[in-house]
Design a protein around this motif. Structure first.
Motif, mmCIF file in Angstrom:
data_model
loop_
_atom_site.group_PDB
_atom_site.id
_atom_site.type_symbol
_atom_site.label_atom_id
_atom_site.label_comp_id
_atom_site.label_asym_id
_atom_site.label_seq_id
_atom_site.Cartn_x
_atom_site.Cartn_y
_atom_site.Cartn_z
ATOM 1 N N GLU A 5 -3.369 -1.348 -0.239
ATOM 2 C CA GLU A 5 -4.364 -0.284 -0.252
ATOM 3 C C GLU A 5 -4.455 0.298 -1.654
ATOM 4 O OE1 GLU A 5 -5.244 4.043 1.855
ATOM 5 O OE2 GLU A 5 -3.402 2.962 2.348
ATOM 6 N N ASP A 6 -5.675 0.377 -2.184
ATOM 7 C CA ASP A 6 -5.893 1.039 -3.468
ATOM 8 C C ASP A 6 -5.613 2.525 -3.278
ATOM 9 O OD1 ASP A 6 -7.202 -1.466 -3.573
ATOM 10 O OD2 ASP A 6 -8.596 -0.745 -5.081
ATOM 11 N N ARG A 7 -4.842 3.090 -4.183
ATOM 12 C CA ARG A 7 -4.559 4.527 -4.136
ATOM 13 C C ARG A 7 -4.601 5.073 -5.553
ATOM 14 N NH1 ARG A 7 -1.479 7.181 0.249
ATOM 15 N NH2 ARG A 7 -1.857 5.892 2.053
ATOM 16 N N VAL A 52 -6.132 -0.768 -11.435
ATOM 17 C CA VAL A 52 -5.994 -0.426 -10.025
ATOM 18 C C VAL A 52 -4.519 -0.218 -9.720
ATOM 19 C CG1 VAL A 52 -5.862 -2.834 -9.244
ATOM 20 C CG2 VAL A 52 -6.680 -1.083 -7.672
ATOM 21 N N LEU A 54 -1.846 -0.114 -6.359
ATOM 22 C CA LEU A 54 -1.762 -0.507 -4.956
ATOM 23 C C LEU A 54 -0.504 0.021 -4.291
ATOM 24 C CD1 LEU A 54 -2.667 -4.304 -5.299
ATOM 25 C CD2 LEU A 54 -4.207 -2.393 -4.794
ATOM 26 N N GLY A 68 0.769 -1.636 -10.110
ATOM 27 C CA GLY A 68 -0.569 -1.507 -10.653
ATOM 28 C C GLY A 68 -0.821 -2.483 -11.783
ATOM 29 N N ARG A 109 -6.252 -8.936 -8.567
ATOM 30 C CA ARG A 109 -7.048 -7.743 -8.910
ATOM 31 C C ARG A 109 -7.392 -7.745 -10.394
ATOM 32 N NH1 ARG A 109 -7.396 -3.669 -4.954
ATOM 33 N NH2 ARG A 109 -6.746 -4.613 -2.997
#
Length: 161
Positions: A5-7, A52, A54, A68, A109
């Motif tokens: 999940e991207d956070r 990004v 994660l 990341g 990513r």
């Protein structure tokens, strides 16, 4: 099954994971190298298209790990370069191949953001991490930063995906 999940880096869950990561690194950092210097990542560096961050989860843990990628382009780079940062798997989730899966997702990513080459730094005391990087195609490169915690620097050309 591991999920990603991207956070945002300043999300409370991410801050908790990074705190655990930094505490573990400080506790295991070689005394001969001085004190471990944690550096919390700047949130803007981990927002697309710059990067990004994660959070990895599975059925047993909503916070199995994190990591990341961020763009670290220099003027003399011929390839679009991204850096892997803060790749960490919670001790309760280790031994399941999650580090390898998380690293592969971070590379994916980086590619999706235009990355052609990925770099990272690590410390010689992290033997498992060094083994993971070498076994997934990373080769030692010249230092690309002045990270006081690093003793080894690695790079890898990303395959077209």
């Amino acid at each position: 099954m591991l999920r990603f999940e991207d956070r945002p880096v300043d999300d409370p869950v991410v801050q908790e994971l990074l705190g655990a990561y930094f505490a573990e690194r400080a506790a295991g950092f070689p005394a001969s190298q001085g004190a471990y210097s944690p550096t919390y990542p700047a949130p803007a560096q981990f927002v697309p298209p710059a990067g990004v961050f994660l959070v990895a989860s599975d059925d047993d843990s909503p916070t199995a790990g994190c990591g990341g990628v961020r763009r670290v382009q220099r003027a003399d780079d011929l390839l679009v370069r991204f850096e892997v940062k803060h790749l960490w798997v919670h001790p309760d989730s280790r031994g399941r191949g999650y580090g390898r899966l998380l690293l592969a997702e971070l590379e994916r990513r980086a590619r999706s953001l235009g990355g052609e080459f990925v770099v990272l730094d690590t410390n010689e005391s992290l033997a498992a991490a060094g083994g993971l990087y070498r076994s997934t195609g990373y080769a030692e490169i010249e230092p690309y930063n002045a990270n006081p915690n690093a003793t080894h620097w690695y790079g890898k050309r990303l395959a077209a995906g």
